[in-house]
Scaffold this motif. Structure first.
Motif, PDB file in Angstrom:
ATOM      1  N   ILE A  99      -7.353  61.079 -33.142  1.00 50.60           N
ATOM      2  CA  ILE A  99      -6.388  60.427 -33.148  1.00 50.60           C
ATOM      3  C   ILE A  99      -5.802  60.576 -31.680  1.00 50.60           C
ATOM      4  O   ILE A  99      -4.650  59.657 -31.594  1.00 50.60           O
ATOM      5  N   LEU A 111      -8.276  57.234 -41.352  1.00 48.57           N
ATOM      6  CA  LEU A 111      -8.635  56.798 -40.125  1.00 48.57           C
ATOM      7  C   LEU A 111     -10.095  56.045 -40.117  1.00 48.57           C
ATOM      8  O   LEU A 111     -10.987  56.535 -40.559  1.00 48.57           O
ATOM      9  N   LEU A 138      -5.609  53.273 -37.554  1.00 42.43           N
ATOM     10  CA  LEU A 138      -4.930  54.633 -38.212  1.00 42.43           C
ATOM     11  C   LEU A 138      -3.922  54.087 -39.342  1.00 42.43           C
ATOM     12  O   LEU A 138      -3.013  53.136 -38.731  1.00 42.43           O
TER      13      LEU A 138
END
Length: 243
Positions: A25, A103, A108
């Protein structure tokens, strides 16, 4: 003995899974809300910052930031986020909140928590500059008498987060929950010149869409930053890598 080895392997795999998820991320994420606001989220190392501003006139709306870690619970993936600053409600500073997310490549999706919504990864050129893709904290700055004054480590912090070509800076006090300002945008570096282009600012909206050039020297973990502010004042600062 076998049982202990299996337990150690399991713990290692779980830790490795969390590290890989945290890395996945990392980067810059964006969502455009139906009300016309743009939100931008930067994740790097174990720290994140986000800001929302009006898409048309770039008027600042809100911001927040803090440390985070990725956890697994009941087959759910959780972004556990501890607030260092929060302009919408300062009483939430210091509290940890869970954001349940999934994800899928460059999308996201946060289904629960303050970061709720669909975030799209901004594809960008990864900078190889030593101050990029990391967190920096202001350590010293020049006063009006042109003398360097140390900014002691403590509850008051001015930090700047970088990822690729994007950055955000914020000043706050964790103990008193005070927030002093934020701004962010994109940056570039040409030899010993560092250039910021401002996308949003909580204090000086006139800076938005303008670029500012500074002298830049990297000396080990120190980043020496010098030039002229938007108000014409001399700037001479030393930033230290890390939180």
């Amino acid at each position: 003995m076998t049982r202990k080895i299996l337990l150690l392997v399991f713990c290692f795999c779980l830790t490795l899974s969390n590290v890989l998820f945290a890395q996945s991320i990392n980067g810059v994420w964006q969502q455009v809300n139906p009300n016309g606001n743009t939100s931008r989220l930067i994740c790097t190392e174990n720290y994140l910052m986000f800001a929302t501003y009006q898409t048309n006139d770039k008027h600042f709306v809100n911001t927040g930031g803090g440390t985070f870690e990725i956890l697994k619970a009941d087959s759910k993936t959780i972004l556990s986020f501890k607030r260092d600053f929060n302009t919408e409600d300062s009483t939430l500073v210091g509290l940890t909140v869970a954001n349940i997310f999934s994800l899928d490549k460059n999308t996201l999706t946060v289904v629960q928590g303050p970061l709720t919504g669909t975030w799209l990864r901004i594809t960008e050129k990864l900078s190889t500059e030593p101050f990029s893709n990391a967190l920096w904290r202001l350590r010293a700055k020049e006063d009006k008498a042109f003398k360097m004054q140390t900014v002691f480590k403590g509850p008051f912090k001015t930090i700047k987060i970088f990822s690729g070509e994007h950055f955000q800076s914020a000043s706050f006090n964790i103990d008193t929950h005070q927030f002093f300002g934020t701004f962010g945008g994109t940056f570039s570096k040409k030899k010993e010149k560092y250039i910021e282009k401002i996308t949003f600012s909580s204090k000086r909206n006139k800076e938005v869409n303008n670029s500012f050039e500074y002298d830049c020297v990297i000396n080990g973990k120190d980043w020496i930053h010098a030039g002229q502010s938007a108000t014409g004042e001399r700037v001479h600062e030393v930033w230290e890598k890390g939180y």
